[in-house]
Write an enzyme that holds these catalytic residues in place. Structure first.
Site, PDB file in Angstrom:
ATOM      1  N   GLY A  41       0.801  -1.226   0.000  1.00 49.27           N
ATOM      2  CA  GLY A  41       0.000   0.000   0.000  1.00 49.27           C
ATOM      3  C   GLY A  41       0.831   1.272   0.000  1.00 49.27           C
ATOM      4  O   GLY A  41       2.024   1.281  -0.327  1.00 49.27           O
ATOM      5  N   HIS A 446      20.306   4.848  33.125  1.00 53.80           N
ATOM      6  CA  HIS A 446      21.119   6.062  32.976  1.00 53.80           C
ATOM      7  C   HIS A 446      22.486   5.691  32.430  1.00 53.80           C
ATOM      8  O   HIS A 446      23.060   4.707  32.881  1.00 53.80           O
ATOM      9  CB  HIS A 446      21.291   6.739  34.345  1.00 53.80           C
ATOM     10  CG  HIS A 446      22.230   7.902  34.294  1.00 53.80           C
ATOM     11  ND1 HIS A 446      21.845   9.126  33.807  1.00 53.80           N
ATOM     12  CD2 HIS A 446      23.552   8.007  34.638  1.00 53.80           C
ATOM     13  CE1 HIS A 446      22.885   9.954  33.864  1.00 53.80           C
ATOM     14  NE2 HIS A 446      23.928   9.301  34.366  1.00 53.80           N
TER      15      HIS A 446
END
Ligand code: FAD
Length: 467
Positions: A41, A446
């Site tokens: 598509g 972190h």
């Protein structure tokens, strides 16, 4: 080849092909009808995938110009340049690999591909026309996933060369010196961001008072600033009076101006129209809404005709690939008799892949104001995040809007190169009905760029930590 199926899907875009795979996995005998030579598509052929490849080349060019600042010297590359034929070649190779991948998945999942133009000819009946020959197929259920096409405007003649839409732009073999982008929505801004960085002098012309009009005003303002640094002039609250191709130039006259502005190319990007014509909707009496989209019940995705469902860009929900495929999987569950909670569109993320990206979920601040809703808002900048500085993507912010009483997250708006990757955390959280405390108390690794999410959650609760 069989002519009788449990489910016939019309259209092989992300909604159609994913729905077909899933239905087959649930044990249905499935056919997928596609009129174009390749599957996948709009998204895979002329949409999400090639557009993101073009943007990635622009990003690599930006990065290449900064190598020396990282302490990386590459002999002979003091002045990196764009190799546009290679940009297009790489893009086309990616598209080919991905569309071939869909064909492979169809085979793997035993979905029958029927080539040709599909049209509903009765309840449980679909005609497919190919090379002038019509074959009739029967089925228990039909899923319409015919998608959308670039919207045209009556006073602008798209010639496919100087004046194009997002369907023809891929054929450009050189970067235009100047281009106008008529319509500063998602698609217009993405092409502007790519071509501006390739070196085009771009003018975005948007009739609303901000680009990306459905986005939060602060993210749109931040993107406007960024686009201006990428060779883009941004005109808002401006309408186009006429657009005329003259030789190899295009003259654009804006309302309130007498003399034309002259561009080498024009991209018309004013939204997408649903593909509802000639697919037999009137034969069975399927209702459209007042904007021409197929009306469905959002608890089932069934049209007003039992046994006929519709999903993706052809229905009046956000015209996004992931939205369409989620709707298709939901509709297939309903057809299979499963129970599901309806899709909550407030948890449906949107992303714009400009530089920097924008990603959002839920309400904008202006929507909350207009609705008179009580809310609290905070913005946390990426400049305060170490990993964003290390990666040289410290642009933008995370803005969170919450309901102060219960801590419900009402809206999130992110501006950053990694925005599209980060928004999914909020989609999951909101689907699980998290509160802002849940988000703030979730331990993020972190150093990462995404630890900003925890920081922004603390900020909106009134105690910003690292700021
Ligand atoms: P489509 O992808 O339009 O597919 C419909 C298919 O049906 C097509 O293959 C068509 O040929 C076929 N078809 C139609 N009628 C018939 C018929 N009668 N018989 C047989 N076959 C038929 N969305 C995102 O989520 N992220 C993005 O980054 C993004 N970027 C985009 C960039 C651009 C430039 C464009 C144009 C769109 C972008 N989109 C993006 C939107 C996305 O492409 C669409 O939302 C998505 O493709 C819709 O999927 P769909 O399956 O509903 O329809």
């Amino acid at each position: 080849m069989s002519t009788n199926f449990d489910l016939i899907v019309i259209g092989s875009g992300p909604a159609g092909y994913e729905g077909a795979i899933y239905a087959s996995q649930l044990g249905m005998k499935v056919a997928l009808i596609e009129k174009d030579p390749t599957l996948g598509g709009t998204c895979l052929n002329v949409g999400c995938i090639p557009a993101k490849s073009m943007l990635q080349s622009a990003l690599m060019l930006d990065k290449a110009k900064k190598f020396a600042s990282y302490g990386v010297k590459i002999a002979g590359s003091d002045n990196p340049e764009l190799d546009f034929p290679q940009v297009n070649k790489r893009r086309d190779e990616i598209v080919k690999t991905m569309t071939n991948g869909v064909s492979f998945l169809m085979k793997k999942n035993k979905v029958e591909i029927i080539r040709g133009f599909g049209s509903i000819s009765g309840k449980g009946q679909v005609d497919v026309t190919s090379d002038g020959k019509k074959t009739t197929y029967t089925c228990k259920n039909i899923l319409v996933a015919t998608g959308s096409r670039a919207r045209h405007l009556p006073h602008i003649k798209v010639d496919g060369k100087s004046i194009v839409t997002s369907e023809e732009i891929w054929a450009w073999d050189k970067v235009p010196e100047t281009m106008a982008v008529l319509g500063g929505g998602v698609i217009g801004c993405e092409f502007a961001s790519a071509y501006g960085r390739y070196g085009s002098k771009v003018t975005i012309i948007e009739m609303a008072d901000q680009i990306c009009p459905t986005e939060d005003h602060e993210t749109a303002a931040e993107l406007t600033k960024a686009l201006k640094k990428q060779n883009c002039e941004v005109l808002t609250s401006v309408k186009t009076k006429s657009v005329t191709a003259k030789g190899n130039k295009v003259e654009v006259v804006l309302e309130g101006e007498n003399s034309p502005r002259v561009f080498e190319k024009v991209l018309l990007s004013v939204g997408r129209a649903p593909n509802v014509e000639n697919i037999g909707l009137e034969k069975v009496g399927i209702k459209l809404n007042d904007r021409g989209f197929i009306d469905v019940d959002l608890k089932t995705y069934q049209t007003n005709i039992p046994g006929i469902y519709a999903v993706g860009d052809v229905i009046p929900t956000p015209q996004l690939a992931h939205t369409g495929s989620s709707e298709a999987l939901y509709a297939v569950d309903i057809i299979a008799g499963k129970k599901r909670h309806p899709i909550n569109y407030l948890t449906n993320p949107a992303a714009i892949y400009t530089y920097p990206e924008i990603a959002s979920i839920g309400y904008t601040e202006n929507q909350l104001k207009k609705a008179g809703r009580n809310y609290k808002s905070a913005k946390f900048p990426f400049t305060a995040i170490a990993k964003a500085r290390i990666d040289d993507i410290a642009d933008g912010f995370v803005k969170i809007l919450i309901d102060p009483k219960y801590g419900e997250v009402l809206g999130v708006h992110i501006v950053n190169t990694k925005a599209s990757e980060m928004i999914a955390e909020f989609a999951l959280g909101n689907n699980l009905e998290m509160t802002i405390e849940d988000l703030a108390h979730t331990i993020h690794p972190h150093p990462t760029v995404s630890e900003i999410i925890k920081e922004a959650a603390h900020a909106v609760m009134g105690h910003p930590i690292n700021m």
